[in-house]
Enzyme design. Sequence first.
Site, PDB file in Angstrom:
ATOM      1  N   ARG A  99       0.834  -0.882   0.063  1.00  0.00           N
ATOM      2  CA  ARG A  99      -0.065  -0.150  -0.083  1.00  0.00           C
ATOM      3  C   ARG A  99       0.326   1.860  -0.287  1.00  0.00           C
ATOM      4  O   ARG A  99       1.025   1.883   1.485  1.00  0.00           O
ATOM      5  CB  ARG A  99      -1.039  -0.314   1.002  1.00  0.00           C
ATOM      6  N   ASN A 127       7.656 -12.212   5.213  1.00  0.00           N
ATOM      7  CA  ASN A 127       6.672 -11.443   5.709  1.00  0.00           C
ATOM      8  C   ASN A 127       6.050 -12.261   6.822  1.00  0.00           C
ATOM      9  O   ASN A 127       5.348 -13.307   6.887  1.00  0.00           O
ATOM     10  CB  ASN A 127       5.540 -11.866   4.665  1.00  0.00           C
ATOM     11  N   ARG A 168       7.336  -7.061  13.147  1.00  0.00           N
ATOM     12  CA  ARG A 168       7.090  -5.545  13.547  1.00  0.00           C
ATOM     13  C   ARG A 168       7.430  -4.875  14.925  1.00  0.00           C
ATOM     14  O   ARG A 168       8.007  -3.744  15.126  1.00  0.00           O
ATOM     15  CB  ARG A 168       5.232  -5.500  13.942  1.00  0.00           C
ATOM     16  N   ASP A 201       0.279   1.457  11.874  1.00  0.00           N
ATOM     17  CA  ASP A 201      -0.531   0.941  11.313  1.00  0.00           C
ATOM     18  C   ASP A 201      -0.833   1.546   9.956  1.00  0.00           C
ATOM     19  O   ASP A 201      -0.573   3.355  10.513  1.00  0.00           O
ATOM     20  CB  ASP A 201      -1.902   0.205  11.628  1.00  0.00           C
ATOM     21  N   ASP A 202      -0.554   1.452   9.021  1.00  0.00           N
ATOM     22  CA  ASP A 202       0.091   2.787   7.668  1.00  0.00           C
ATOM     23  C   ASP A 202      -1.217   3.635   7.056  1.00  0.00           C
ATOM     24  O   ASP A 202      -1.790   4.529   6.680  1.00  0.00           O
ATOM     25  CB  ASP A 202       0.283   2.329   6.421  1.00  0.00           C
ATOM     26  N   ASP A 203      -2.643   2.346   7.693  1.00  0.00           N
ATOM     27  CA  ASP A 203      -4.294   2.588   7.806  1.00  0.00           C
ATOM     28  C   ASP A 203      -4.863   3.974   9.146  1.00  0.00           C
ATOM     29  O   ASP A 203      -5.723   4.329   9.297  1.00  0.00           O
ATOM     30  CB  ASP A 203      -5.239   1.704   6.683  1.00  0.00           C
ATOM     31  N   GLU A 226      -0.711 -11.318  16.446  1.00  0.00           N
ATOM     32  CA  GLU A 226       0.989 -11.020  16.762  1.00  0.00           C
ATOM     33  C   GLU A 226       0.307  -9.810  17.854  1.00  0.00           C
ATOM     34  O   GLU A 226       0.939  -9.650  18.659  1.00  0.00           O
ATOM     35  CB  GLU A 226       1.567 -10.380  15.602  1.00  0.00           C
ATOM     36  N   ASP A 227      -0.524  -8.704  16.997  1.00  0.00           N
ATOM     37  CA  ASP A 227      -0.965  -7.719  18.861  1.00  0.00           C
ATOM     38  C   ASP A 227      -1.444  -8.238  20.476  1.00  0.00           C
ATOM     39  O   ASP A 227      -0.645  -8.212  21.514  1.00  0.00           O
ATOM     40  CB  ASP A 227      -2.010  -6.760  18.065  1.00  0.00           C
ATOM     41  N   ARG A 231      -8.956 -15.419  16.081  1.00  0.00           N
ATOM     42  CA  ARG A 231      -7.816 -14.249  17.497  1.00  0.00           C
ATOM     43  C   ARG A 231      -8.745 -15.272  18.248  1.00  0.00           C
ATOM     44  O   ARG A 231      -8.144 -15.692  19.300  1.00  0.00           O
ATOM     45  CB  ARG A 231      -8.786 -13.106  16.975  1.00  0.00           C
TER      46      ARG A 231
END
Length: 984
Positions: free
Chosen positions: A737, A788, A793, A809-811, A897-898, A941
């Site tokens: 992105r 990937n 992160r 995050d980038d968004d 991962e979070d 999750r």
Amino acid sequence: MAAYDHGPAAARNSFFHWLIHVLSTTRVSRLSRIVILLFSLVIFLLFVAHHYLSSSGSISANGNGPGGAGGPLDRFVGGEHGSDAKISSDLRFQIDELNRIKISVSNELRDLEKRRQKLHAEVSGYNSRIEQHKGEYEASVLELNQLRISIKNTKLEREETAKARMPDLQAPKRVLPSLKDSVNIPAPGSSLYCRMHNCFDYSRCSLTSKFPVYFYSPEDYSFTDARLEPFVKLSVVHALNASPHVTFDPHMACLYIVVVGDTVVALQNRTNLERQLRQLQYWHGDGRNHVLLNLARHHGNRDMFDGIDTGRAIIAQSAFTELSHRGGFNLIIPPSLGISHGSVWQQLPPLVPARRQHLLSFQGQFQYVQKLAALSPNHGMQYSQKPNINGGAAIKVNDDEDDDDTDDAAENAFDARHAKRSLKSAAPEGRTNHDDLIGLENTIVQTLKMMQAAFPPGRDGLDGFHFEFSCVKEQIVGVNADWTLCGPDAERHDMLKRSTFVLIIAPCNQSVISTVHMQVRLYEALKFGAIPVILGEHAQLPFSEVIDWRRVVILLPKPRITELHFFLQSYSDASILDMRRQGRLVWESYFGSTKSIVNMLLATLRTRLNIPAFPAKESLSTSVFNASFVPLVDKNVAQPESEDILGPLEEPFPSLRYQSNFTYKGGVFNEPGDPFTMYPFTPFEPVMPGGAKFIGSTIGFRPIGKGEGGSGKEFSEALGGNVPREQFTVVMLTYEREMVLLNALSRLKGLPHLHSVVVVWNNPRLPADELRWPDIGVKVHVIRTSKNSLNNRFLPYDVIETEAVLSIDDDAHLRHDEMLFGFRVWREARDQIVGFPGRFHAWDLKHDSWLYNSNYSCELSMVLTGAAFFHKYYMYLYSHVMPPEIREKVDEYLNCEDLAMNFLVAHITRKPPIKVTSRWTFRCPGCPQALSVEEEHFHERHKCINFFVRVYGYMPLINTQFRADSVLFKTRIPHDKQKCFKFI
């Protein structure tokens, strides 16, 4: 006729003259003039119409009209006087005159409207320019004030630099010893009196040497009389080779490790072992700085060095008498009954429920050896059937048969051969202690039997006792005056899993401070979650120099046996679970594998010598750009609009590193984490008293209002708080992105306290050459990853030079004030996750399992790391200490991962995260649909949470019911004061 024809024109001309005079002499605006002009024209038209009507009426009444006495209308309708043609001509003239006036007025009105529109457009243009200049002025004022704040901070920084009394610390530089460093140490009267100050050569162990350790390879240095157990040999060699302290140059070593046991058969010739030790190449005549390691692998392991002069060498084993222990010199270590290395959580039961089937259990048989043991044809033991306190048979060992000299027979009879030696008694010389030993243990047994009769196993309330004082199936012979282990192992372990507490009775021989059997019982109790209750305060436990055993076991003197039930019932469920969790921590970290034991052995000795651990390894930050490639830069990046001054714009500076090289505390061994590594900084550094930042320790502090306090203006000029000023690093994960990423970077321009930005490029395809990277005033590191993985992160990249990390995050769209508020909150809760989107774990009532929930809730337990602050210390733990199976699960699902980071921090701190502001979700206009909206994402999750619970053995997440907002949020303040943040 002349008056009729010229009267209106004259009046009109005079009126226009007056109107022009008014408009030219009156000081009015253009718009007011237009209004006056229009109003005057209307009045004029009414006046003309009235004049014509009144003129026609008077002519008709007086008979003075042209051509006769009647008026024009009378003549038109057939009056007797005048000509019809003349009347028509007059009317037509009048009508034409009125049309001309109408057309003239309309034209004038159109011209005036055009002029009005033109003037209105000019006025709007002027207003826009005024607003533009006003905005530019306000922005210039903000920029000027921000520059003033920055100048103040720069001056303070220069003054602090000039006042600094010591340079910034770094990881200590290595100073290594040599053969010349060996010095003469006065020998004690006997090796039994060896202590560190009189038997250890400190000259070979500089504080900055990083503790170099040399070990004698078992392949090169074998003791012919005692062959090493293969597992011990291989696992110890593997553990030492993996240690960062190991050196293969013996001349620079601080410590020398000699692996002596566990052995396949019992040691027979002690003189031979002593001779072989003295022949070691670097023994230096007295064994200084040597460690003799006897790592018990079997339950029958004994004190190998009883009767051997080991000189100044340190002994590390499980069995000691009070005299041979040499407190503060030798080391008690646990037996190595687990795996060689790797994760051990799979072997452990869960921590809950707190209370199990049995409140207290014990299995064992008292042993008193009267004669030496002999091997029976089936390699077993023969016992006489003499009644004793166990209610079974007393152990009487015969030696009527010859030993089997074959290797197989010797290995199978390992335990019996080791029983040939008994440890020394503490009874006074010349006194027979047989009756005393039996009597003391008999008192304990009778008391326990009465307790069991009153509270039998299996009764309601989970407070029953289960005691077995006689081994029904198997028993493993121990040392004299000790309690044997009843087997088989599986049944003993099952009993521990069903016991809240387990009793460990120390040998009644007071000189026996540690036996292999006692350490095996401790090892198994910690492994299976039964809290050890040790009767006998003379008992010594492994690594007691650094492990706080008061948090793990209950140590009572034997006279307390009658009050034991009352004492155990006083423990609440919370206390039981806390001790069980601490016991699991000790077992996993220091007992569970040979590697853990060896690492703990080295760490204990290193701590004795005040030598710091090895510095933590950073992850290399490989740029996505080749060395020869210069990426394009976009200089025209607009700074996000802001109505407030949020802080000074400073030059990037790193957080201070390695400030606790030699001031670390032993408490690191009693908390989750990694005590075997030295980290540049941790979130657990002590906070100085409030007055220190004004008196004596002012460097780096930026009190609000220089200490006088204040509201918004003063607040924006300084970070305040309880720690010196600092900055934070933004870590942004991205994948395919590019434009979303560039926009996200652009939004960071002008962000105060920002040190740098790290972009984790998770895409195997490199960025396009034509991309124009925004110039945001700080360094942007674009890091290439090997694969990937969402775990990327949290890698501790070497370009991250600050303690504070904002993972985003980038968004994720965050305003500058939101990010800075989160940063300020984090500075007051450095060991917690501080962020924006909150989530919680829920209990599935149908399946008795855990669920992940993202609904709006008044209680939360997680803050997603797509927009959260945390300490870089947790990046080290996530990547190198956390069980690798969790990272593998993250890679398997490409998810969670979070959640893993929230589990880790909650496990380390036992604290919940802190949510800031009202944000619950983020919306990214123009971004592709996020994975988090897919149903499969939530199912994964759910699975992650339940898997993580199995790994940790319990649910570490803690609920919280509050969020953080700024102090003056929604507070009415005087008009001359400002809030901390306008919208937070």
